[in-house]
Design a protein around this motif. Structure first.
Motif, PDB file in Angstrom:
ATOM      1  N   LEU A  29       0.833  -1.204   0.000  1.00  0.00           N
ATOM      2  CA  LEU A  29       0.000   0.000   0.000  1.00  0.00           C
ATOM      3  C   LEU A  29       0.871   1.260   0.000  1.00  0.00           C
ATOM      4  O   LEU A  29       0.579   2.225  -0.711  1.00  0.00           O
ATOM      5  CB  LEU A  29      -0.926   0.021   1.212  1.00  0.00           C
ATOM      6  N   ALA A  30       1.919   1.251   0.793  1.00  0.00           N
ATOM      7  CA  ALA A  30       2.821   2.397   0.823  1.00  0.00           C
ATOM      8  C   ALA A  30       3.476   2.603  -0.543  1.00  0.00           C
ATOM      9  O   ALA A  30       3.588   3.728  -1.033  1.00  0.00           O
ATOM     10  CB  ALA A  30       3.884   2.216   1.901  1.00  0.00           C
ATOM     11  N   PHE A  31       3.896   1.523  -1.164  1.00  0.00           N
ATOM     12  CA  PHE A  31       4.497   1.577  -2.495  1.00  0.00           C
ATOM     13  C   PHE A  31       3.503   2.151  -3.504  1.00  0.00           C
ATOM     14  O   PHE A  31       3.830   3.052  -4.273  1.00  0.00           O
ATOM     15  CB  PHE A  31       4.931   0.161  -2.902  1.00  0.00           C
ATOM     16  N   LEU A  32       2.268   1.643  -3.488  1.00  0.00           N
ATOM     17  CA  LEU A  32       1.256   2.100  -4.434  1.00  0.00           C
ATOM     18  C   LEU A  32       0.826   3.534  -4.160  1.00  0.00           C
ATOM     19  O   LEU A  32       0.490   4.272  -5.089  1.00  0.00           O
ATOM     20  CB  LEU A  32       0.033   1.178  -4.383  1.00  0.00           C
ATOM     21  N   GLY A  33       0.843   3.925  -2.889  1.00  0.00           N
ATOM     22  CA  GLY A  33       0.414   5.264  -2.519  1.00  0.00           C
ATOM     23  C   GLY A  33       1.221   6.354  -3.193  1.00  0.00           C
ATOM     24  O   GLY A  33       0.714   7.453  -3.419  1.00  0.00           O
ATOM     25  N   GLY A  34       2.444   6.070  -3.541  1.00  0.00           N
ATOM     26  CA  GLY A  34       3.268   7.042  -4.236  1.00  0.00           C
ATOM     27  C   GLY A  34       3.126   6.979  -5.743  1.00  0.00           C
ATOM     28  O   GLY A  34       3.757   7.760  -6.457  1.00  0.00           O
ATOM     29  N   ARG A  35       2.304   6.063  -6.234  1.00  0.00           N
ATOM     30  CA  ARG A  35       2.220   5.867  -7.678  1.00  0.00           C
ATOM     31  C   ARG A  35       0.835   6.051  -8.265  1.00  0.00           C
ATOM     32  O   ARG A  35       0.690   6.204  -9.473  1.00  0.00           O
ATOM     33  CB  ARG A  35       2.748   4.481  -8.035  1.00  0.00           C
ATOM     34  N   VAL A  36      -0.202   5.988  -7.435  1.00  0.00           N
ATOM     35  CA  VAL A  36      -1.572   6.195  -7.922  1.00  0.00           C
ATOM     36  C   VAL A  36      -2.270   7.180  -7.003  1.00  0.00           C
ATOM     37  O   VAL A  36      -1.885   7.347  -5.846  1.00  0.00           O
ATOM     38  CB  VAL A  36      -2.377   4.869  -8.006  1.00  0.00           C
ATOM     39  N   ASN A  37      -3.324   7.813  -7.507  1.00  0.00           N
ATOM     40  CA  ASN A  37      -4.009   8.780  -6.664  1.00  0.00           C
ATOM     41  C   ASN A  37      -4.817   8.062  -5.587  1.00  0.00           C
ATOM     42  O   ASN A  37      -5.117   6.877  -5.698  1.00  0.00           O
ATOM     43  CB  ASN A  37      -4.873   9.743  -7.496  1.00  0.00           C
ATOM     44  N   ALA A  38      -5.148   8.798  -4.549  1.00  0.00           N
ATOM     45  CA  ALA A  38      -5.802   8.209  -3.377  1.00  0.00           C
ATOM     46  C   ALA A  38      -7.134   7.568  -3.725  1.00  0.00           C
ATOM     47  O   ALA A  38      -7.514   6.552  -3.142  1.00  0.00           O
ATOM     48  CB  ALA A  38      -5.986   9.269  -2.293  1.00  0.00           C
ATOM     49  N   ALA A  39      -7.853   8.141  -4.683  1.00  0.00           N
ATOM     50  CA  ALA A  39      -9.163   7.609  -5.052  1.00  0.00           C
ATOM     51  C   ALA A  39      -9.053   6.210  -5.669  1.00  0.00           C
ATOM     52  O   ALA A  39      -9.959   5.390  -5.523  1.00  0.00           O
ATOM     53  CB  ALA A  39      -9.852   8.561  -6.028  1.00  0.00           C
ATOM     54  N   ALA A  40      -7.958   5.937  -6.342  1.00  0.00           N
ATOM     55  CA  ALA A  40      -7.786   4.651  -7.024  1.00  0.00           C
ATOM     56  C   ALA A  40      -6.984   3.649  -6.202  1.00  0.00           C
ATOM     57  O   ALA A  40      -6.883   2.482  -6.587  1.00  0.00           O
ATOM     58  CB  ALA A  40      -7.108   4.863  -8.366  1.00  0.00           C
ATOM     59  N   LEU A  41      -6.427   4.070  -5.076  1.00  0.00           N
ATOM     60  CA  LEU A  41      -5.484   3.233  -4.326  1.00  0.00           C
ATOM     61  C   LEU A  41      -6.070   1.877  -3.936  1.00  0.00           C
ATOM     62  O   LEU A  41      -5.455   0.839  -4.181  1.00  0.00           O
ATOM     63  CB  LEU A  41      -4.995   3.980  -3.087  1.00  0.00           C
ATOM     64  N   ASP A  42      -7.243   1.854  -3.342  1.00  0.00           N
ATOM     65  CA  ASP A  42      -7.831   0.575  -2.914  1.00  0.00           C
ATOM     66  C   ASP A  42      -8.107  -0.346  -4.091  1.00  0.00           C
ATOM     67  O   ASP A  42      -7.850  -1.555  -4.018  1.00  0.00           O
ATOM     68  CB  ASP A  42      -9.115   0.801  -2.112  1.00  0.00           C
ATOM     69  N   ASP A  43      -8.624   0.222  -5.186  1.00  0.00           N
ATOM     70  CA  ASP A  43      -8.906  -0.607  -6.364  1.00  0.00           C
ATOM     71  C   ASP A  43      -7.631  -1.211  -6.942  1.00  0.00           C
ATOM     72  O   ASP A  43      -7.590  -2.398  -7.276  1.00  0.00           O
ATOM     73  CB  ASP A  43      -9.611   0.214  -7.442  1.00  0.00           C
TER      74      ASP A  43
END
Length: 193
Positions: free
Chosen positions: A46-60
């Motif tokens: 999640l931390a890795f993805l958090g820097g690469r996608v916007n917050a709205a799309a993070l969970d998806d």
């Protein structure tokens, strides 16, 4: 009385996933192995993805990564560093996500600037940095240890390294960092226009 627990290596858990189609019992074991792998790696992913996608799309995107992991482990994971493999799957999912949304992701070190809006972007970025500096000072006054944690993480220090250096338990460090991050974001949004 303490019970010694033996942590099953990621490779063994992944091998269990590969045998999931053999029987209902094998499927149950595979699901338990998958949950264990998820529990071990989801926070960092999640931390890795958090820097690469916007917050709205993070969970998806995070869910998409784990769905791909479930599908790909039997045929594409051949041992080695499981976390690195999961992060490679995540990079591919981020690229696919970007393509679906109509843009190509940046490669490492690449900067794309729309020169028509560069002046506006520079001014807004300067305002946000000034707001963040004020918010960090406010955090420093409220809780110096948490401010130190934020600065260390932003500078690239790992949780493990920070916790070893300061003696802070890792679960407390995770919680404190994410709470501080939310507070800083709210503070910056409240200050900047």
């Amino acid at each position: 009385m303490t019970q010694d627990t033996v942590e099953i290596p990621d490779d063994e858990l992944a091998a269990t996933l590969a045998t999931r189609g053999e029987s209902a019992q094998a499927r149950t074991r595979a699901e338990a192995a998958f949950r264990t792998l998820y529990d071990r790696h989801a926070k960092r992913l999640l931390a890795f993805l958090g820097g690469r996608v916007n917050a709205a799309a993070l969970d998806d995107v995070h869910q998409d990564v784990w769905a791909k992991v479930w599908q790909a482990v039997p045929t594409r994971y051949h041992g080695g560093n499981f976390r690195a493999w999961v992060h490679q799957v995540a990079r591919n999912v981020v690229i696919d996500h970007g393509r679906k949304r109509g843009f190509a992701p940046l490669t490492e070190g690449e900067n794309v600037v729309d020169h028509r809006q560069a002046d506006d972007a520079t001014a807004v970025e300067a305002e946000r940095r000034a707001a963040l500096a004020k918010c960090l000072q406010k955090l420093e006054r409220a809780n110096a240890a948490v401010a130190d944690l934020v600065r260390s993480r932003v500078a690239g220090e790992s949780y493990d390294s920070y916790c070893t250096r300061t003696g802070m338990p890792s679960d407390k460090a995770y919680r404190a960092f994410h709470q501080a991050k939310a507070q800083l974001q709210a503070c910056v949004e409240g200050i900047s226009p």
